[in-house]
Design a protein around this motif. Structure first.
Motif, PDB file in Angstrom:
ATOM      1  N   ASP A 298       0.868  -1.034   0.035  1.00 51.44           N
ATOM      2  CA  ASP A 298      -0.164  -0.091  -0.002  1.00 51.44           C
ATOM      3  C   ASP A 298       0.800   1.382  -0.089  1.00 51.44           C
ATOM      4  O   ASP A 298       1.627   1.262   0.844  1.00 51.44           O
ATOM      5  CB  ASP A 298      -0.891   0.025   1.259  1.00 51.44           C
ATOM      6  N   PRO A 299       0.561   2.199  -0.858  1.00 45.61           N
ATOM      7  CA  PRO A 299       1.469   3.382  -1.095  1.00 45.61           C
ATOM      8  C   PRO A 299       1.462   4.240   0.056  1.00 45.61           C
ATOM      9  O   PRO A 299       2.027   5.096   0.201  1.00 45.61           O
ATOM     10  CB  PRO A 299       1.378   3.834  -2.255  1.00 45.61           C
ATOM     11  N   LEU A 300       0.268   4.387   0.655  1.00 42.70           N
ATOM     12  CA  LEU A 300      -0.108   5.118   1.759  1.00 42.70           C
ATOM     13  C   LEU A 300       0.509   4.608   3.077  1.00 42.70           C
ATOM     14  O   LEU A 300       0.622   5.611   4.248  1.00 42.70           O
ATOM     15  CB  LEU A 300      -1.585   5.374   2.031  1.00 42.70           C
ATOM     16  N   LEU A 301       0.870   3.367   3.531  1.00 43.06           N
ATOM     17  CA  LEU A 301       1.366   3.065   4.559  1.00 43.06           C
ATOM     18  C   LEU A 301       3.176   2.711   4.595  1.00 43.06           C
ATOM     19  O   LEU A 301       3.742   2.289   3.500  1.00 43.06           O
ATOM     20  CB  LEU A 301       0.909   1.520   4.739  1.00 43.06           C
ATOM     21  N   PRO A 302       3.974   3.283   5.530  1.00 50.25           N
ATOM     22  CA  PRO A 302       5.225   3.244   5.557  1.00 50.25           C
ATOM     23  C   PRO A 302       5.621   1.392   5.595  1.00 50.25           C
ATOM     24  O   PRO A 302       4.792   0.692   6.243  1.00 50.25           O
ATOM     25  CB  PRO A 302       5.776   3.725   6.951  1.00 50.25           C
ATOM     26  N   PRO A 303       6.711   1.249   5.378  1.00 56.87           N
ATOM     27  CA  PRO A 303       7.174  -0.151   5.363  1.00 56.87           C
ATOM     28  C   PRO A 303       7.111  -0.721   6.981  1.00 56.87           C
ATOM     29  O   PRO A 303       7.464   0.300   7.872  1.00 56.87           O
ATOM     30  CB  PRO A 303       8.827  -0.190   5.040  1.00 56.87           C
ATOM     31  N   ALA A 304       7.131  -2.002   7.247  1.00 50.83           N
ATOM     32  CA  ALA A 304       6.874  -2.545   8.500  1.00 50.83           C
ATOM     33  C   ALA A 304       8.276  -1.974   9.304  1.00 50.83           C
ATOM     34  O   ALA A 304       8.403  -1.865  10.548  1.00 50.83           O
ATOM     35  CB  ALA A 304       6.853  -4.022   8.544  1.00 50.83           C
ATOM     36  N   GLN A 305       9.392  -2.277   8.707  1.00 59.04           N
ATOM     37  CA  GLN A 305      10.821  -1.867   9.174  1.00 59.04           C
ATOM     38  C   GLN A 305      10.541  -0.516   9.729  1.00 59.04           C
ATOM     39  O   GLN A 305      11.140  -0.275  10.989  1.00 59.04           O
ATOM     40  CB  GLN A 305      11.889  -2.194   8.278  1.00 59.04           C
ATOM     41  N   THR A 306      10.229   0.428   9.125  1.00 61.81           N
ATOM     42  CA  THR A 306      10.134   1.914   9.581  1.00 61.81           C
ATOM     43  C   THR A 306       9.125   1.771  10.823  1.00 61.81           C
ATOM     44  O   THR A 306       9.620   2.677  11.893  1.00 61.81           O
ATOM     45  CB  THR A 306       9.731   2.823   8.521  1.00 61.81           C
ATOM     46  N   VAL A 307       8.109   1.338  10.725  1.00 60.31           N
ATOM     47  CA  VAL A 307       7.321   1.361  11.831  1.00 60.31           C
ATOM     48  C   VAL A 307       7.976   0.721  13.170  1.00 60.31           C
ATOM     49  O   VAL A 307       7.777   1.465  14.184  1.00 60.31           O
ATOM     50  CB  VAL A 307       5.794   0.664  11.358  1.00 60.31           C
ATOM     51  N   ILE A 308       8.498  -0.382  13.130  1.00 58.61           N
ATOM     52  CA  ILE A 308       9.204  -1.002  14.344  1.00 58.61           C
ATOM     53  C   ILE A 308      10.228   0.068  14.593  1.00 58.61           C
ATOM     54  O   ILE A 308      10.516   0.306  15.953  1.00 58.61           O
ATOM     55  CB  ILE A 308       9.739  -2.503  13.843  1.00 58.61           C
ATOM     56  N   LYS A 309      11.098   0.449  13.797  1.00 57.96           N
ATOM     57  CA  LYS A 309      12.009   1.515  14.315  1.00 57.96           C
ATOM     58  C   LYS A 309      11.693   2.446  14.857  1.00 57.96           C
ATOM     59  O   LYS A 309      12.047   3.012  16.020  1.00 57.96           O
ATOM     60  CB  LYS A 309      12.994   1.685  13.100  1.00 57.96           C
ATOM     61  N   ASN A 310      10.682   3.279  14.237  1.00 62.76           N
ATOM     62  CA  ASN A 310       9.849   4.371  14.784  1.00 62.76           C
ATOM     63  C   ASN A 310       9.393   4.186  16.306  1.00 62.76           C
ATOM     64  O   ASN A 310       9.458   4.923  17.191  1.00 62.76           O
ATOM     65  CB  ASN A 310       9.131   4.736  13.845  1.00 62.76           C
ATOM     66  N   ALA A 311       8.826   2.784  16.563  1.00 66.74           N
ATOM     67  CA  ALA A 311       8.244   2.759  17.814  1.00 66.74           C
ATOM     68  C   ALA A 311       9.273   2.167  18.668  1.00 66.74           C
ATOM     69  O   ALA A 311       8.916   2.684  20.193  1.00 66.74           O
ATOM     70  CB  ALA A 311       7.305   1.426  17.396  1.00 66.74           C
ATOM     71  N   SER A 312      10.384   1.743  18.372  1.00 69.34           N
ATOM     72  CA  SER A 312      11.491   1.575  19.271  1.00 69.34           C
ATOM     73  C   SER A 312      11.980   2.840  19.813  1.00 69.34           C
ATOM     74  O   SER A 312      12.242   3.172  20.907  1.00 69.34           O
ATOM     75  CB  SER A 312      12.534   0.508  18.758  1.00 69.34           C
ATOM     76  N   ALA A 313      12.388   3.701  18.914  1.00 64.03           N
ATOM     77  CA  ALA A 313      12.728   5.003  19.290  1.00 64.03           C
ATOM     78  C   ALA A 313      11.758   5.865  20.282  1.00 64.03           C
ATOM     79  O   ALA A 313      12.069   6.427  20.954  1.00 64.03           O
ATOM     80  CB  ALA A 313      12.984   5.929  17.973  1.00 64.03           C
ATOM     81  N   TYR A 314      10.467   5.764  19.803  1.00 64.38           N
ATOM     82  CA  TYR A 314       9.603   6.626  20.626  1.00 64.38           C
ATOM     83  C   TYR A 314       9.410   5.888  22.221  1.00 64.38           C
ATOM     84  O   TYR A 314       9.372   6.780  22.911  1.00 64.38           O
ATOM     85  CB  TYR A 314       7.936   6.520  19.843  1.00 64.38           C
ATOM     86  N   GLY A 315       9.590   4.510  22.191  1.00 59.72           N
ATOM     87  CA  GLY A 315       9.442   3.917  23.307  1.00 59.72           C
ATOM     88  C   GLY A 315      10.679   4.439  24.359  1.00 59.72           C
ATOM     89  O   GLY A 315      10.432   4.655  25.556  1.00 59.72           O
ATOM     90  N   ARG A 316      11.699   4.487  23.722  1.00 63.24           N
ATOM     91  CA  ARG A 316      13.211   5.019  24.436  1.00 63.24           C
ATOM     92  C   ARG A 316      12.871   6.433  24.705  1.00 63.24           C
ATOM     93  O   ARG A 316      13.057   6.852  26.031  1.00 63.24           O
ATOM     94  CB  ARG A 316      14.290   4.702  23.768  1.00 63.24           C
ATOM     95  N   ASP A 317      12.417   7.054  23.871  1.00 69.80           N
ATOM     96  CA  ASP A 317      12.131   8.605  24.075  1.00 69.80           C
ATOM     97  C   ASP A 317      11.241   8.857  25.314  1.00 69.80           C
ATOM     98  O   ASP A 317      11.364   9.549  26.271  1.00 69.80           O
ATOM     99  CB  ASP A 317      11.818   9.209  22.874  1.00 69.80           C
TER     100      ASP A 317
END
Length: 85
Positions: free
Chosen positions: A3-22
Motif C-alpha cells: 500500500d503506497p499510503l503505509l510505511p514499510p513495517a521496518q520503519t514502523v518498528i524502528k520508529n516505535a522503538s525510538a519512541y519507546g526509548r524517548d
C-alpha cells in the motif's frame, strides 16, 4: 502488493522503538525533576497546595531546559538525550 499510503513495517518498528526509548527517558527524567523540585521547595518551607503547584512548575521548567539542551546538543527533531532518537 504494498500500500503506497503505509510505511514499510521496518520503519514502523524502528520508529516505535525510538519512541519507546524517548518516552521512557522523559517519564523518568520528569519524575526525578519533580522529586528534586519537591524536596528543594517543600521540605524547608512547609508549603501548601498553591506552592505545590509551583513545585510542578519547577519540574516543567527543568524539563523544558533539558529539551532545549538536547536540541542544542544534536540537530534532531527530538527533545531526547537518548542516542539515535
Amino acid at each position: 502488493m504494498t500500500d503506497p499510503l503505509l510505511p514499510p513495517a521496518q520503519t514502523v518498528i524502528k520508529n516505535a522503538s525510538a519512541y519507546g526509548r524517548d518516552l521512557a527517558e522523559r517519564v523518568v527524567a520528569t519524575f526525578l525533576q519533580a522529586v528534586v523540585g519537591g524536596l528543594v521547595l517543600t521540605q524547608p518551607f512547609d508549603i501548601g497546595m498553591w506552592q505545590a503547584a509551583g513545585v510542578a512548575g519547577v519540574a516543567a521548567a527543568t524539563s523544558l531546559v533539558k529539551g532545549l539542551i538536547a536540541r542544542w546538543r544534536d540537530v534532531t527533531n527530538s527533545a531526547s538525550l537518548a542516542k539515535g532518537v
